[in-house]
Design a protein around this motif. Structure first.
Motif, short mmCIF file in Angstrom:
data_model
loop_
_atom_site.label_atom_id
_atom_site.label_comp_id
_atom_site.label_asym_id
_atom_site.label_seq_id
_atom_site.Cartn_x
_atom_site.Cartn_y
_atom_site.Cartn_z
N GLY A 187 -1.15 4.89 -1.63
CA GLY A 187 -0.75 3.62 -1.23
C GLY A 187 -1.70 2.73 -0.53
O GLY A 187 -2.91 3.11 -0.04
N ASP A 235 0.58 0.46 5.03
CA ASP A 235 1.98 0.15 4.25
C ASP A 235 2.98 0.96 5.14
O ASP A 235 2.98 2.28 5.36
N ASP A 236 4.20 0.47 5.59
CA ASP A 236 5.15 1.52 6.01
C ASP A 236 5.99 2.02 4.96
O ASP A 236 5.94 1.39 3.75
N LYS A 237 7.07 2.79 5.01
CA LYS A 237 7.67 3.24 4.29
C LYS A 237 8.68 2.32 3.30
O LYS A 237 8.68 2.30 1.99
N GLU A 238 9.37 1.38 3.95
CA GLU A 238 9.97 0.32 3.35
C GLU A 238 8.97 -0.61 2.35
O GLU A 238 9.61 -0.60 1.34
N SER A 239 8.05 -0.87 2.74
CA SER A 239 7.32 -1.77 1.94
C SER A 239 6.79 -0.86 0.59
O SER A 239 6.54 -1.52 -0.44
N LYS A 240 6.35 0.37 0.92
CA LYS A 240 6.02 0.99 -0.05
C LYS A 240 6.99 1.29 -1.19
O LYS A 240 6.88 1.24 -2.41
N ARG A 241 8.36 1.57 -0.53
CA ARG A 241 9.65 1.78 -1.58
C ARG A 241 9.68 0.63 -2.35
O ARG A 241 9.88 0.63 -3.63
N ARG A 273 7.42 -1.89 -3.25
CA ARG A 273 6.51 -2.04 -4.16
C ARG A 273 6.80 -0.92 -5.26
O ARG A 273 6.56 -1.43 -6.47
N GLU A 274 7.18 0.28 -4.96
CA GLU A 274 7.25 1.07 -5.95
C GLU A 274 8.47 0.79 -7.09
O GLU A 274 8.54 1.07 -8.31
#
Length: 190
Positions: A148, A152-158, A160-161
């Protein structure tokens, strides 16, 4: 040259490469489109016959005669193809194509013959670029590291995915529907 191979696909590829390196005229080498199409048809007929083993000795004689009579034109066309490959490679890397007026390396100039900047590709007469030196490895799409983007925090990573998955045509509804169909399709009613 007779190609012996156990795989017919490899044999065809080898024959087509060989024939295309010899019979390398282009449309602008002919006075009319009809003459060019006749040339292409004759070359394809010879290629087909060589692949199928039909009258190979006569075709090999014809190829040798053509090669002897047109050696200079064959080399000119190979050099032109190499120059075009070098120009296309330079254009793909965002570099301007080099000409005789640049005073830089030109494939036709004697001074710059064989001189290629470090990490660039030098065209060969075989048509395939040859790496020279250590070229930098391409970065993965999206940049960043493999897990990643930095910061990136977990929410923005989720998010984006999910966007990437939707862009590829995937959705949770389709997955859910498929799982239900597979589950109910495996039930047996007696």
């Amino acid at each position: 040259m007779v190609v012996s191979s156990t795989n017919p696909h490899n044999k065809e590829i080898a024959i087509r490469r060989r024939i295309s390196s010899i019979f390398n005229k282009r449309e602008d080498d002919f006075s009319s489109l009809r003459e060019y199409n006749d040339y292409l048809e004759e070359v394809e007929d010879m290629t087909f016959n060589l692949i199928d083993g039909i009258d190979v000795s006569a075709i090999e004689e014809k190829i040798a005669k053509y090669q002897e009579e047109n050696a200079e034109q064959i080399m000119i066309n190979r050099a032109r193809k190499a120059e075009e490959l070098a120009a296309a490679l330079a254009a793909s890397k965002g570099q301007p194509a080099l000409t005789d007026n640049d005073g830089a390396t030109n494939p036709n100039s004697q001074a710059g013959f064989g001189a290629v900047p470090q990490g660039q590709y030098a065209p060969t007469f075989g048509g395939q670029p040859r790496p020279t030196g250590m070229a930098p490895q391409p970065l993965p799409l999206g940049g960043g590291d493999m897990l990643g983007f930095a910061g990136d925090d977990k929410e923005s990573k989720r998010l984006r995915e999910e966007r990437e998955a939707r862009a590829g045509g995937w959705s949770t509804e389709i997955s859910r529907k498929r799982a239900h169909e597979e589950a109910f399709g495996s039930l047996w009613v007696c």
